[in-house]
Motif scaffolding. Structure first.
Motif, short mmCIF file in Angstrom:
data_model
loop_
_atom_site.label_atom_id
_atom_site.label_comp_id
_atom_site.label_asym_id
_atom_site.label_seq_id
_atom_site.Cartn_x
_atom_site.Cartn_y
_atom_site.Cartn_z
N SER A 1 62.71 27.72 8.16
CA SER A 1 62.00 26.80 9.04
C SER A 1 62.64 25.43 9.10
O SER A 1 62.30 24.62 9.95
CB SER A 1 60.55 26.66 8.58
OG SER A 1 60.49 26.20 7.25
N LYS B 1 57.27 16.48 2.51
CA LYS B 1 57.80 17.69 3.11
C LYS B 1 56.79 18.82 2.93
O LYS B 1 56.42 19.17 1.82
CB LYS B 1 59.13 18.08 2.46
CG LYS B 1 60.20 17.01 2.56
CD LYS B 1 61.45 17.41 1.79
CE LYS B 1 62.49 16.31 1.84
NZ LYS B 1 63.71 16.68 1.05
N THR B 2 56.33 19.37 4.02
CA THR B 2 55.37 20.47 3.98
C THR B 2 55.94 21.68 4.71
O THR B 2 56.80 21.55 5.59
CB THR B 2 54.03 20.07 4.61
OG1 THR B 2 54.26 19.67 5.98
CG2 THR B 2 53.40 18.92 3.86
N GLU B 3 55.45 22.85 4.34
CA GLU B 3 55.88 24.10 4.97
C GLU B 3 54.67 24.99 5.17
O GLU B 3 53.68 24.91 4.43
CB GLU B 3 56.90 24.83 4.09
CG GLU B 3 58.26 24.16 4.00
CD GLU B 3 59.11 24.36 5.24
OE1 GLU B 3 58.69 25.15 6.13
OE2 GLU B 3 60.18 23.74 5.33
N ASN B 4 54.75 25.85 6.17
CA ASN B 4 53.70 26.84 6.39
C ASN B 4 53.72 27.87 5.27
O ASN B 4 54.76 28.44 4.95
CB ASN B 4 53.90 27.54 7.74
CG ASN B 4 53.08 26.90 8.84
OD1 ASN B 4 51.96 26.45 8.60
ND2 ASN B 4 53.63 26.84 10.03
N THR B 5 52.58 28.08 4.67
CA THR B 5 52.42 29.08 3.61
C THR B 5 51.45 30.15 4.09
O THR B 5 50.32 29.84 4.46
CB THR B 5 51.89 28.43 2.32
OG1 THR B 5 52.83 27.46 1.86
CG2 THR B 5 51.69 29.47 1.24
N GLN C 1 44.10 21.91 -2.13
CA GLN C 1 43.39 21.58 -0.90
C GLN C 1 42.00 21.06 -1.25
O GLN C 1 41.29 21.67 -2.05
CB GLN C 1 43.27 22.82 0.00
CG GLN C 1 44.59 23.29 0.56
CD GLN C 1 45.20 22.30 1.53
OE1 GLN C 1 44.57 21.87 2.48
NE2 GLN C 1 46.45 21.93 1.27
N LYS D 1 47.23 30.84 7.56
CA LYS D 1 48.41 30.00 7.37
C LYS D 1 47.98 28.60 7.01
O LYS D 1 47.05 28.06 7.62
CB LYS D 1 49.30 30.00 8.61
CG LYS D 1 50.30 31.13 8.63
CD LYS D 1 51.50 30.81 9.49
CE LYS D 1 52.59 31.86 9.29
NZ LYS D 1 53.80 31.54 10.08
N LEU E 1 49.45 24.59 5.57
CA LEU E 1 50.54 23.67 5.27
C LEU E 1 50.39 23.16 3.84
O LEU E 1 49.35 22.61 3.48
CB LEU E 1 50.53 22.49 6.25
CG LEU E 1 51.20 22.70 7.61
CD1 LEU E 1 51.01 21.47 8.48
CD2 LEU E 1 52.68 23.01 7.45
N GLN F 1 56.00 20.88 -0.50
CA GLN F 1 56.99 21.68 -1.20
C GLN F 1 57.23 21.13 -2.61
O GLN F 1 58.22 20.45 -2.89
CB GLN F 1 58.28 21.72 -0.39
CG GLN F 1 58.14 22.47 0.92
CD GLN F 1 57.63 23.88 0.71
OE1 GLN F 1 58.38 24.77 0.32
NE2 GLN F 1 56.36 24.11 0.97
N GLU G 1 53.23 26.35 -5.04
CA GLU G 1 53.18 25.76 -3.71
C GLU G 1 54.51 25.86 -2.97
O GLU G 1 54.53 25.88 -1.74
CB GLU G 1 52.74 24.30 -3.80
CG GLU G 1 51.30 24.13 -4.27
CD GLU G 1 50.85 22.69 -4.22
OE1 GLU G 1 51.59 21.85 -3.68
OE2 GLU G 1 49.75 22.39 -4.73
#
Length: 683
Positions: free
Chosen positions: A277, A496-500, A522, A534, A536, A539, A563
């Motif tokens: 991504s 920095k975030t990513e879809n998990t 969360q 899904k 966010l 990382q 994470e």
């Protein structure tokens, strides 16, 4: 909006090698057709359409309301196309990601021979309409993938056939509920038939690759490039050593790219990984991927430093040693402080304790595969800190058995100020913050520019640190507190975030399930309705907790996740299955103890390390991939184990892999009457 096509899907872990045998005298499609049972499913709308004769298509036929509300309407002159009688083949649609490869390619594929009968003006109009549909769908593509695919199908069918065709019905999975009867025949649900017509064009990802820290490539080495999706290796790529580039064709921009520098004997000496991504630049024929950096491979690596000499060339005190894996592994550390241990697999979590003469014992939770630093504090420094707090609070904290949590809050590796720290569940315990000179300041109510804090005399056992900004969640970190020990932590967050992707499913049937999730990273609970969600996440490589409240018939349990892993699998445990196991082995679970269930999908294994406590009351039961009890004292790939009457608090459970002879470890925050479910998948 109709129900999501992700519902009723099955998530089946891959745990056995797939072997395909063919006969050189028969074409592959004959072998494939012979394995299908065509009576499993009813005929779809596509099958009914193929049975009808072709019709005359009129391009100016009224199509109804344009599904694109902002598109300009174009009225074409009446054109009648006469075609020979033949079966109309279903239209094949591109996935949204294929538009990244070449936005000018129309999404509709079919027999275009009829276009030869058109005039140049008519051909230009049809080509313009196809580009308009593609551009509209590319610009409007968001997270709602099922709705976008359905919209593309309706739009493309209307343009070509002058009618709206419903999408083929998805094949439902027949759920097999657990019972002692069907346990004898396995619990694996039926798999859906693979639809070869839905294959999309692949995307080519091209990027640079670099080798660092003394690694070199000779005639005895080569680099392997693979894409990994949810822990499973997928497509292979190519490496151009002279140009320093890599290239790989993948169906979608998800997962990670993993590069291995391999010797002639097959030993992996270097490794690099990037998230797909992170591809940013779009080109006409390919996607520009992130730069891949390959470093020397070490499963567990880090440094031990003195708090006063962290930046020197010889930071470690003399006669420093470390212990981990419940004390089962011990290493002597040289003056450079370097730690390297390759027998522990990547992704393992363990409690590491560092000791040196004249220094307080320091412990922290570390993850194998992530570079870490353990800080040793001189006994005089800890004694001075306790004296200062004793004077400030008019209470004697000088007992050497009193533990200390010593930490720092970081954002992307840099200290951050203005944050409040609390010990979860103990709001009444005061937190001490350090000022810019690293001195405890009782007037501070938040972190300074150094980001430092400490908690004196916290409760023993597994504890969680929460960091907030103005009452809003910011970050968290877990630690273990023992008498007379300094628990060192770094609470990290990242921009920095990513879809998990989160998948909730029955552990043995693979049937998607609903559950309410309380995720440590969360602030709000998440309800997963159809087994897929899904989210966010920043990382940050750290061990985090997940509390799951499923529907009736399944056990509420605690799960572990990382994470930075990119996915979270939540296999639900049927209450009837656990009761059946207990009945078969005739064991009673002590209400004051915990229950641990582990899954090991990749290799045969044996549980090797539990705890330093007395294990006489602990009973380990192995089961196979279908949930049936194994009589052996070892487990098979794809199965798992149950630990009845496991000790409470921080329990480190390790398994020894039979093939690779490596150890996988998980540090589990076990509590009385708690069920913990742990995945031991190779990363």
């Amino acid at each position: 909006m109709g129900p999501s096509p992700l519902s009723q899907k099955t998530f089946l872990p891959i745990h056995k090698t797939l072997t395909i045998k063919t006969n050189k005298n028969l074409p592959p499609y004959i072998a494939y057709e012979s394995t299908q049972d065509k009576n499993l499913f009813e005929k779809s709308e596509w099958d009914l359409l193929e049975a009808k004769p072709a019709q005359v298509l009129t391009l100016n036929k009224q199509l109804g309301q344009d599904p694109r509300p902002f598109a300009q309407k174009i009225v074409l002159h009446e054109v009648v196309i006469q075609k020979q009688v033949q079966s109309i083949r279903p239209v094949q649609f591109e996935s949204p990601t294929s538009n990244i490869e070449n936005p000018s390619v129309p999404i509709v594929r079919e027999d275009d021979s009829w276009k030869d009968q058109l005039t140049p003006e008519q051909k230009a109009r049809i080509e313009h309409a196809g580009r308009a549909v593609t551009q509209f769908n590319a610009s409007s593509y968001q997270a709602n993938l099922p709705a976008q695919l359905a919209q593309k199908a309706r739009t493309a069918s209307a343009l070509v056939q002058g009618m709206t065709q419903p999408r083929p019905r998805s094949h439902e999975i027949v759920e097999k509920a657990f019972s002692p009867e069907n346990a004898q025949h396995g619990l694996i649900a039926s798999r859906p038939e693979f639809n070869t017509k839905s294959l999309a064009r692949e995307i080519q990802v091209v990027g640079h690759i670099e080798i660092h820290r003394g690694l070199a490539i000779t005639n005895e080495h080569h680099i392997e490039l693979r894409r990994k999706e949810e822990g499973v290796l997928q497509e292979r790529g190519e490496i151009d050593i002279q140009k320093g580039t890599y290239a790989i064709r993948i169906p979608e921009l998800t997962g990670s790219l993993v590069a291995h520098l391999v010797t002639k004997s097959g030993q992996v000496i270097g490794e690099g990984t990037v998230r797909v991504s992170q591809s940013l630049v779009q080109e006409e024929k390919f996607v520009q991927g992130p730069t891949m950096r390959v470093f020397p491979k070490s499963e567990m690596s880090g440094t031990v430093v003195s708090a006063y000499r962290a930046e020197s060339s010889e930071p470690a005190p003399a006669n420093t040693s470390i212990k981990f894996l419940n004390g089962g592994a011990e290493l002597d550390i040289k003056k450079d402080g370097k730690i390297q241990y390759d027998a522990l697999t990547r992704g393992s979590s363990t409690l590491l304790r560092a000791e040196a003469p004249g220094f307080a014992s320091t412990q922290q939770i570390v993850l194998a595969g992530t570079e870490f630093q353990s800080v040793l504090f001189p006994e005089s420094m800890i004694s001075s800190f306790k004296n200062i707090l004793s004077e400030q609070r008019q209470y004697n904290y000088n007992d050497p058995k009193i533990p200390v949590i010593w930490g720092q809050v970081l954002q992307d590796g840099k200290p951050i100020a203005g944050l409040q720290v609390t010990l979860e569940g103990y709001d009444s315990i005061d937190v001490i913050y350090f000022n810019e000179f690293n001195l405890p300041d009782p007037n501070l109510k938040a972190t300074s520019t150094q980001g430092g804090f400490a908690i004196l005399d916290p409760p023993l056992g597994f504890q969680s640190i929460l960091v907030n900004r103005s009452g809003l969640y910011y970050a968290h970190q877990n630690t273990v507190v023992d008498e007379g020990v300094v628990s060192f932590i770094r609470v990290e967050s990242s921009l920095k975030t990513e879809n998990t992707s989160i998948k909730v499913y029955d552990a043995f049937t693979g049937q998607s399930e609903m559950a309410e999730l309380s995720i440590q990273g969360q602030p709000e609970k998440i309800f997963v309705e159809d087994g897929y969600y899904k989210l966010l996440l920043p990382q940050v490589a750290q061990m985090s907790l997940l509390e799951v409240a499923p529907r009736a018939g399944y056990l509420s349990a605690t799960y572990l996740y990382n994470e930075a892993q990119g996915y979270i699998h939540v296999p639900l445990i049927s209450q009837s299955w656990l009761e059946w196991i207990s009945t078969q082995i005739r064991i009673n679970q002590n209400p004051g103890q915990s229950l641990i269930i582990g899954f090991v999908p990749d290799e045969d294994y044996q549980v090797t390390t539990l705890s330093t406590e007395d294990q006489s009351q602990q009973n380990i039961v192995y089961f196979d991939s279908q949930g049936q009890i194994l009589k052996s004292k070892a487990g098979s790939a794809g199965g798992g184990f149950i630990i009845f009457n496991a000790p409470t608090d921080a329990v480190e459970v390790s398994v020894q892999l039979t093939k690779s002879q490596k150890t996988m470890s998980r540090l589990i925050p076990s509590k009385p009457r708690q069920v913990s479910v742990v995945n031991y998948r190779l990363e």
